[in-house]
Design a protein around this motif. Sequence first.
Motif, PDB file in Angstrom:
ATOM      1  N   THR A 228      17.206  40.509  27.843  1.00  0.00           N
ATOM      2  CA  THR A 228      16.754  41.784  27.282  1.00  0.00           C
ATOM      3  C   THR A 228      17.705  42.937  27.568  1.00  0.00           C
ATOM      4  O   THR A 228      17.635  43.964  26.891  1.00  0.00           O
ATOM      5  N   ALA A 229      18.578  42.788  28.559  1.00  0.00           N
ATOM      6  CA  ALA A 229      19.538  43.856  28.903  1.00  0.00           C
ATOM      7  C   ALA A 229      20.871  43.222  29.278  1.00  0.00           C
ATOM      8  O   ALA A 229      21.248  43.204  30.457  1.00  0.00           O
ATOM      9  N   PRO A 230      21.605  42.688  28.294  1.00  0.00           N
ATOM     10  CA  PRO A 230      22.859  41.961  28.582  1.00  0.00           C
ATOM     11  C   PRO A 230      23.884  42.837  29.298  1.00  0.00           C
ATOM     12  O   PRO A 230      23.929  44.047  29.104  1.00  0.00           O
ATOM     13  N   PHE A 231      24.697  42.176  30.104  1.00  0.00           N
ATOM     14  CA  PHE A 231      25.722  42.898  30.866  1.00  0.00           C
ATOM     15  C   PHE A 231      27.091  42.257  30.662  1.00  0.00           C
ATOM     16  O   PHE A 231      27.910  42.216  31.579  1.00  0.00           O
ATOM     17  N   CYS A 232      27.348  41.753  29.456  1.00  0.00           N
ATOM     18  CA  CYS A 232      28.621  41.081  29.163  1.00  0.00           C
ATOM     19  C   CYS A 232      29.823  41.969  29.489  1.00  0.00           C
ATOM     20  O   CYS A 232      30.841  41.494  29.999  1.00  0.00           O
ATOM     21  N   GLY A 233      29.718  43.249  29.181  1.00  0.00           N
ATOM     22  CA  GLY A 233      30.852  44.148  29.368  1.00  0.00           C
ATOM     23  C   GLY A 233      31.287  44.303  30.803  1.00  0.00           C
ATOM     24  O   GLY A 233      32.445  44.622  31.078  1.00  0.00           O
ATOM     25  N   ASP A 234      30.378  44.076  31.761  1.00  0.00           N
ATOM     26  CA  ASP A 234      30.701  44.205  33.176  1.00  0.00           C
ATOM     27  C   ASP A 234      30.926  42.857  33.854  1.00  0.00           C
ATOM     28  O   ASP A 234      31.167  42.809  35.058  1.00  0.00           O
ATOM     29  N   CYS A 235      30.843  41.760  33.100  1.00  0.00           N
ATOM     30  CA  CYS A 235      30.928  40.440  33.712  1.00  0.00           C
ATOM     31  C   CYS A 235      32.315  40.197  34.291  1.00  0.00           C
ATOM     32  O   CYS A 235      33.329  40.429  33.625  1.00  0.00           O
ATOM     33  N   SER A 236      32.350  39.720  35.527  1.00  0.00           N
ATOM     34  CA  SER A 236      33.628  39.445  36.189  1.00  0.00           C
ATOM     35  C   SER A 236      33.639  38.045  36.788  1.00  0.00           C
ATOM     36  O   SER A 236      34.314  37.794  37.782  1.00  0.00           O
ATOM     37  N   ARG A 237      32.895  37.113  36.185  1.00  0.00           N
ATOM     38  CA  ARG A 237      32.733  35.783  36.759  1.00  0.00           C
ATOM     39  C   ARG A 237      33.400  34.713  35.886  1.00  0.00           C
ATOM     40  O   ARG A 237      33.246  34.715  34.671  1.00  0.00           O
ATOM     41  N   ALA A 238      34.101  33.829  36.551  1.00  0.00           N
ATOM     42  CA  ALA A 238      34.608  32.615  35.922  1.00  0.00           C
ATOM     43  C   ALA A 238      34.025  31.433  36.690  1.00  0.00           C
ATOM     44  O   ALA A 238      33.694  31.553  37.877  1.00  0.00           O
ATOM     45  N   ARG A 239      33.919  30.292  36.032  1.00  0.00           N
ATOM     46  CA  ARG A 239      33.288  29.124  36.641  1.00  0.00           C
ATOM     47  C   ARG A 239      34.208  27.920  36.537  1.00  0.00           C
ATOM     48  O   ARG A 239      34.683  27.599  35.448  1.00  0.00           O
ATOM     49  N   LEU A 240      34.413  27.253  37.652  1.00  0.00           N
ATOM     50  CA  LEU A 240      35.246  26.063  37.716  1.00  0.00           C
ATOM     51  C   LEU A 240      34.338  24.851  37.883  1.00  0.00           C
ATOM     52  O   LEU A 240      33.626  24.736  38.877  1.00  0.00           O
ATOM     53  N   SER A 241      34.365  23.938  36.909  1.00  0.00           N
ATOM     54  CA  SER A 241      33.512  22.753  36.987  1.00  0.00           C
ATOM     55  C   SER A 241      34.129  21.712  37.899  1.00  0.00           C
ATOM     56  O   SER A 241      35.322  21.754  38.224  1.00  0.00           O
ATOM     57  N   SER A 242      33.325  20.745  38.311  1.00  0.00           N
ATOM     58  CA  SER A 242      33.805  19.738  39.255  1.00  0.00           C
ATOM     59  C   SER A 242      34.890  18.855  38.654  1.00  0.00           C
ATOM     60  O   SER A 242      35.661  18.234  39.395  1.00  0.00           O
ATOM     61  N   ASP A 243      34.980  18.800  37.314  1.00  0.00           N
ATOM     62  CA  ASP A 243      36.032  17.999  36.692  1.00  0.00           C
ATOM     63  C   ASP A 243      37.224  18.850  36.252  1.00  0.00           C
ATOM     64  O   ASP A 243      38.077  18.403  35.492  1.00  0.00           O
ATOM     65  N   GLY A 244      37.259  20.108  36.732  1.00  0.00           N
ATOM     66  CA  GLY A 244      38.463  20.906  36.561  1.00  0.00           C
ATOM     67  C   GLY A 244      38.546  21.746  35.314  1.00  0.00           C
ATOM     68  O   GLY A 244      39.638  22.185  34.941  1.00  0.00           O
ATOM     69  N   GLN A 245      37.429  22.028  34.675  1.00  0.00           N
ATOM     70  CA  GLN A 245      37.419  22.930  33.535  1.00  0.00           C
ATOM     71  C   GLN A 245      37.096  24.342  34.010  1.00  0.00           C
ATOM     72  O   GLN A 245      36.199  24.533  34.834  1.00  0.00           O
ATOM     73  N   ARG A 272      48.713  30.104  38.305  1.00  0.00           N
ATOM     74  CA  ARG A 272      48.356  31.521  38.208  1.00  0.00           C
ATOM     75  C   ARG A 272      48.452  32.009  36.766  1.00  0.00           C
ATOM     76  O   ARG A 272      47.562  32.718  36.271  1.00  0.00           O
ATOM     77  N   ASP A 273      49.511  31.635  36.086  1.00  0.00           N
ATOM     78  CA  ASP A 273      49.705  32.073  34.707  1.00  0.00           C
ATOM     79  C   ASP A 273      48.595  31.532  33.803  1.00  0.00           C
ATOM     80  O   ASP A 273      48.113  32.239  32.908  1.00  0.00           O
ATOM     81  N   ARG A 274      48.199  30.279  34.037  1.00  0.00           N
ATOM     82  CA  ARG A 274      47.122  29.698  33.218  1.00  0.00           C
ATOM     83  C   ARG A 274      45.813  30.447  33.449  1.00  0.00           C
ATOM     84  O   ARG A 274      45.112  30.798  32.496  1.00  0.00           O
ATOM     85  N   LEU A 275      45.491  30.708  34.688  1.00  0.00           N
ATOM     86  CA  LEU A 275      44.261  31.439  34.992  1.00  0.00           C
ATOM     87  C   LEU A 275      44.290  32.838  34.387  1.00  0.00           C
ATOM     88  O   LEU A 275      43.308  33.296  33.780  1.00  0.00           O
ATOM     89  N   ALA A 276      45.395  33.527  34.557  1.00  0.00           N
ATOM     90  CA  ALA A 276      45.504  34.895  34.038  1.00  0.00           C
ATOM     91  C   ALA A 276      45.388  34.917  32.524  1.00  0.00           C
ATOM     92  O   ALA A 276      44.697  35.774  31.953  1.00  0.00           O
ATOM     93  N   SER A 277      46.035  33.982  31.848  1.00  0.00           N
ATOM     94  CA  SER A 277      46.011  33.978  30.388  1.00  0.00           C
ATOM     95  C   SER A 277      44.619  33.663  29.859  1.00  0.00           C
ATOM     96  O   SER A 277      44.174  34.248  28.860  1.00  0.00           O
ATOM     97  N   VAL A 278      43.903  32.747  30.537  1.00  0.00           N
ATOM     98  CA  VAL A 278      42.538  32.418  30.120  1.00  0.00           C
ATOM     99  C   VAL A 278      41.638  33.644  30.242  1.00  0.00           C
ATOM    100  O   VAL A 278      40.860  33.970  29.341  1.00  0.00           O
ATOM    101  N   TRP A 279      41.758  34.347  31.376  1.00  0.00           N
ATOM    102  CA  TRP A 279      40.883  35.507  31.586  1.00  0.00           C
ATOM    103  C   TRP A 279      41.225  36.658  30.641  1.00  0.00           C
ATOM    104  O   TRP A 279      40.348  37.294  30.067  1.00  0.00           O
ATOM    105  N   GLN A 280      42.491  36.911  30.459  1.00  0.00           N
ATOM    106  CA  GLN A 280      42.912  38.021  29.605  1.00  0.00           C
ATOM    107  C   GLN A 280      42.554  37.789  28.138  1.00  0.00           C
ATOM    108  O   GLN A 280      42.394  38.749  27.387  1.00  0.00           O
TER     109      GLN A 280
END
Length: 309
Positions: A228-245, A272-280
């Motif tokens: 009812t009150a999304p906060f996508c704009g402030d989201c700062s979370r990434a998730r790493l799965s156990s199989d490396g995704q 580092r470059d892969r992580l940064a590019s995914v997030w950006q």
Amino acid sequence: MPEATYHEHFRFLQPKERLSFDEIVRVARAAVSLGVTKLRLTGGEPLLRPELPSLVRRLVDIPGVEDVALTTNGVLLDRHAMALKDAGLGRVTVSLDSLDPAIFSRMSGGRAQLEPVLTAIEAANALSFPGGVKVNTVVQRGVNDIGVEDLAARFRHTGIIVRFIEYMDVGTRNHWELKEVVPSRDLVARLNARWPLEPLGPQYQGEVARRYWYQDGGGEVGFISSVTAPFCGDCSRARLSSDGQIYTCLFASEGTDLRGLLRSDADDDALRDRLASVWQARTDRYSEERVAGKTNPASHRIEMNYIGG
């Protein structure tokens, strides 16, 4: 994890398919070098992983890490809580959807009993983790919503913070319907009518819970309102799965493979470059699009038991 789907013959990941602790720590170090300060071990159920306290210690020891937390269903918490505390774990969150044994069993897939989880919560709280113990409750209309006040009452004056979470359409197997969502504002009104509440300001940018204080000194309670009150704009979370995704949204349909990179001859700069590019490159705003009626309920989304909450 519904037993009808995850039966005794279901093919789970083999050990070699899961990231090793060395690989997890390597990703964590790369993330911290890019500005990450908080790490959380979450679901499926992290306490099923052997020697988890040793991973906690290694994550705590990474320079720049301010907090390492754990989310668990609590079934195995009692036997591991002391070792986790000794390893430097900062916070514990236990998923607990009801104090009614039958409802608890239903919402946990019939795989757990209520009393051992309550005992584990009390034992963990007695250990005085630096960041304390929280209880996360997903509220589903017609299932456990009548027990909200009971849960709040159980943990008032204990130092344990309950956070009530709106029922979300994570994945596609829970057959989510909007009518089953109990808006946080309704829960705030219900609790305020019984124990007057006072709003608290956010502790940091991107905090997902709206926090309140019981005016009688009963402690704190929180509400997470991603429907009812999304906060996508402030989201700062990434998730790493156990199989490396690596996933940049709880509602993602796919992730980016890091396991292949980790098991190649790529160096830490490449990671580092892969992580940064995914997030950006992230454009995730599923919850906001849901509110605007722009989502497809039938579209594929990763299941929560793969990437946690």
